[in-house]
Design an enzyme around this catalytic site. Structure first.
Site, PDB file in Angstrom:
ATOM      1  N   GLU A 142       0.811  -1.226   0.000  1.00 17.14           N
ATOM      2  CA  GLU A 142       0.000   0.000   0.000  1.00 17.14           C
ATOM      3  C   GLU A 142       0.842   1.273   0.000  1.00 17.14           C
ATOM      4  OE1 GLU A 142      -2.913  -0.380   3.158  1.00 17.14           O
ATOM      5  OE2 GLU A 142      -4.192  -1.609   1.893  1.00 17.14           O
ATOM      6  N   GLU A 294      -6.426  -8.033  -0.827  1.00 14.13           N
ATOM      7  CA  GLU A 294      -6.918  -8.103   0.551  1.00 14.13           C
ATOM      8  C   GLU A 294      -8.408  -7.810   0.477  1.00 14.13           C
ATOM      9  OE1 GLU A 294      -4.926  -5.393   3.217  1.00 14.13           O
ATOM     10  OE2 GLU A 294      -2.948  -5.895   2.434  1.00 14.13           O
TER      11      GLU A 294
HETATM   12  C1  GLA Z   1      -4.224  -2.646   4.924  1.00 15.46           C
HETATM   13  C2  GLA Z   1      -2.914  -3.378   5.006  1.00 15.46           C
HETATM   14  C3  GLA Z   1      -2.992  -4.624   5.804  1.00 15.46           C
HETATM   15  C4  GLA Z   1      -3.786  -4.433   7.041  1.00 15.46           C
HETATM   16  C5  GLA Z   1      -5.153  -3.920   6.708  1.00 15.46           C
HETATM   17  C6  GLA Z   1      -6.010  -3.730   7.921  1.00 15.46           C
HETATM   18  O1  GLA Z   1      -5.000  -2.974   3.860  1.00 15.46           O
HETATM   19  O2  GLA Z   1      -2.374  -3.648   3.743  1.00 15.46           O
HETATM   20  O3  GLA Z   1      -1.689  -5.010   6.145  1.00 15.46           O
HETATM   21  O4  GLA Z   1      -3.122  -3.552   7.868  1.00 15.46           O
HETATM   22  O5  GLA Z   1      -5.008  -2.685   6.061  1.00 15.46           O
HETATM   23  O6  GLA Z   1      -5.554  -2.686   8.736  1.00 15.46           O
END
Ligand code: GLA
Ligand code: ZN
Length: 662
Positions: A142, A294
């Site tokens: 991210e 995710e």
């Molecule tokens: C993001 C991150 C994950 C996790 C989620 C939930 O999407 O990439 O590692 O931290 O948020 O907080």
């Protein structure tokens, strides 16, 4: 089709790994993502690498037919880096360095950090290039921060500006530094515009672009190594949908495909417009299908946790993404961790590691999606409607919104949501893209309008396109100076209007805000409320489709339509409070362009079509908690139940259907 979970073997004893892999296999999973925060486990001290634990985890997974995406672990620097190279920690605006201990702590111009990033990337790539079940890489995690204000970043900004503008004269012109006597006489004088609400707007826009480029460059350094060492693997990154601190088109350029992280389960259940919109934005970055890297599989939170996905919700959230072009679904996370800041970020399994309700629903979803995968092969979403999605305008609007309460995404959402309700798919495209594949182009809040883009929009209308522009269209040039032309500038003929004056109607504070009455004519007939902004639009060759009620607004139009060449130019000079207005407006545009939706979904039901390889698949998703009946083409095959459709099809609460259209 890849289905699986974000998995953290390093959080659990080795004895558990076999159970995890077996349970994944039993659920129909065939992919995991690994190691994005495991730098310290792989390089416990500088230059010493330990990959044995990950080899073992990969082997265990491989025995159960599970493949892996490995990550470069640079989103969390080990504590030894912060200690040994303190300059790797980003500097905050107050001149202090960020305190190590969360994530995304690094300065992107730190030479040490860039070298350390390249070294771990190369070590991982060389070690895992022949691992039989590794199929690809995710860069970092991210991208999106932090913004660093250190001296190295400041000189790198100056260098970047010098490369961009060539001469100080050109920079001074492009930024309009004659205002307030802000002329620069040497490159070294250039400051970081720390406050986007008071510093020079042109400098602010370039600073934002520079910050985006730093992330892109950092990723590029890793991608170069991965391509060299592991040419057989794909490289992706997990984007954040509508997040807009970075120019995602640029970040996507070096990747094979885009992936994104989708967390739509918050607050009271509602129609997840934003998740489908984000999916379409993600598909637009490379004009191809994407992965979900995710996705919500339980209540999430760093302190307090949120709502639990209700029965059927995990499945329909996955289907929504597939309907918009996802070719893989990876849930976050396999099992809730008992330690650390995300103890309450629940996964498919809870802390107890048992395969319960959420696990069973993921397994059901995996079975359903595997069943569809042959039909999905070679299909994507191919809309005839496009929305221009422009990061320069997003940023410039944020720096100077113009009218009170203006945000790019609000302007875009009003139109997108009406298209969603109409059951019509949409692409998000760059302002510089070829517009000819589309019959309708929407340009919400297209604030930054370089002349070449204006010319391409003009030609688009002339050649038969249907264009909609709205308030604050084309106000700025590419360096964030106002165009010195009567608005809408180079589009005046295509839109058939002139805008000599405009005003903000205010927002929020009722004693300071005003609204105007709007009367729609013809297909838009009805009475509506104009808020926030009014461009005082004078129709020239355009016809008025909606006018104002107030005495002083009689000469001006709220909505216009203009015949120009073979096409039509529409302009909406205000924000209408009633969503029904946008439904009527979208209906008018679609009709003008000869676009008819395959189904008209009832409220709360989403329709999306994937097509290709001679197949057309209509996805229907019920986002409500009541059964919904949709009128559909009869005699077609519904693929999940393998039954033929009648004239209607009923979806259970959170139910989904996939109809193969003949
Ligand atoms: C993001 C991150 C994950 C996790 C989620 C939930 O999407 O990439 O590692 O931290 O948020 O907080
Ligand atoms: Zn820095």
């Amino acid at each position: 089709m890849y289905i699986g979970a974000d998995y953290y073997p390093e959080h659990w004893p080795r004895e558990r790994w076999e159970t995890d892999a077996r349970m994944m296999q039993e659920a129909g999973f065939n992919i995991v993502r690994l190691a994005e925060f495991a730098w310290i486990n792989m390089e416990p001290q500088e230059g010493t690498f330990e990959f044995g634990w990950l080899d073992e985890a990969l082997e265990t997974l491989d025995r159960h037919g599970i493949r892996a995406v490995l990550c470069t672990p640079t989103a969390v620097m080990p504590a030894w880096i912060a200690r040994k190279y303190p300059e790797t920690l980003a500097m905050q605006q107050d001149g202090t360095r960020i305190v190590w201990g969360v994530r995304k702590n690094n300065c992107f111009t730190s030479g040490a950090y860039r070298l350390l990033s390249e070294r771990i990337t190369r070590a991982m790539a060389e070690h895992f290039r022949d691992a039989p079940n590794v199929i690809g890489w995710q860069t970092d995690n991210e991208f999106g921060g932090p913004v660093c204000y250190c001296d190295t970043c400041r000189s790198a900004f100056q260098d970047w500006l010098r490369a961009k503008y060539g001469s100080l004269d050109e920079l001074n012109r492009a930024w309009g530094t004659h205002f307030w006597g802000h002329l620069y006489r040497t490159w070294g004088e250039i400051i970081i515009p720390v406050d986007p609400s008071t510093h020079n707007p042109s400098a602010c826009l370039d600073w934002q672009r520079f910050g985006s480029w730093l992330n892109v460059r950092f990723q590029r350094d890793q991608v170069r190594i991965l391509r060299e060492v592991c040419p057989q693997h794909f490289v992706t990154h997990n984007f954040m949908g509508l997040f807009h601190e970075l120019d995602y088109y640029d970040l996507a350029e070096d990747l094979d495909h885009v992936s994104w992280d989708n967390y739509p389960v918050w607050g009271p259940p509602s129609v997840p417009y934003l998740a489908s919109e984000a999916a379409d934005v993600m598909r637009g970055l490379k004009k191809k299908n994407f992965w979900i890297m995710e996705q919500t599989s339980g209540p999430g939170g760093w302190g307090a946790y949120g709502r639990n996905p209700r029965p059927g919700e995990i499945r329909k959230v996955a289907f929504q993404q597939v309907a918009h072009g996802a070719d893989a679904v990876v849930w976050f996370r396999w099992r809730a961790c008992t330690a650390g800041r995300e103890q309450y970020w629940h996964g498919i399994l809870g802390h107890d590691g048992k395969g319960l309700r959420r696990y069973k629903e993921c397994a059901q979803t995996a079975t359903d999606l595997h069943g569809l995968s042959a039909a999905l092969e070679g299909t994507t979403v191919k809309p005839s409607v496009a929305i221009i999605y422009d990061y320069d305008s997003i940023w410039a609007v944020r720096i100077q919104p113009g009218y009170a309460g203006n945000t790019y995404h609000a302007a875009m959402d009003r139109l997108y949501q009406a298209l969603f309700r109409a059951g019509v798919n949409v692409d998000f495209i760059r302002s510089t893209d070829d517009l000819s594949p589309y019959r309708v182009v929407l340009a919400p809040d297209l604030y930054v309008l370089p002349d070449r883009v204006a010319e391409s929009l003009r030609q688009y209308v002339q050649n038969g396109g249907v264009l909609l522009a709205d308030s604050r269209f084309g106000v700025k040039d590419e360096t964030n100076l106002c165009h010195a032309r009567t608005l809408p500038g180079l589009l005046s003929d295509a839109l058939g209007i002139a805008i000599e004056e405009y005003e903000s109607l205010g927002q929020g504070d009722e004693t300071q805000s005003i609204t105007y009455k709007v009367l729609g004519l013809g297909a838009l007939s009805g009475s509506y409320t104009a808020a926030q902004t009014a461009e005082w639009v004078q129709p020239q060759t355009a016809e008025t489709l909606a006018r104002y009620g107030e005495w002083h607004m009689q000469p001006y139009a709220a909505l216009t339509r203009n015949r120009y060449g073979q096409g039509w130019g529409y302009f909406l000079g205000t924000v209408i409070q009633e969503p029904g207005f946008y439904d009527a407006l979208i209906a008018e545009l679609l009709e003008r362009a000869g676009i008819a939706a395959v189904v008209k979904p009832p409220a709360g039901v989403e329709a999306s079509i994937r097509e290709g390889n001679g197949r057309r698949l209509l996805f229907l998703i019920n986002h409500t908690e009541q059964p919904q009946t949709v009128t559909v083409p009869a005699g077609q095959m519904e693929l999940l139940t393998q039954t033929e459709t009648g004239h209607t099809l009923t979806l259970d609460r959170y139910g989904v259907a996939v109809v193969q259209l003949a």
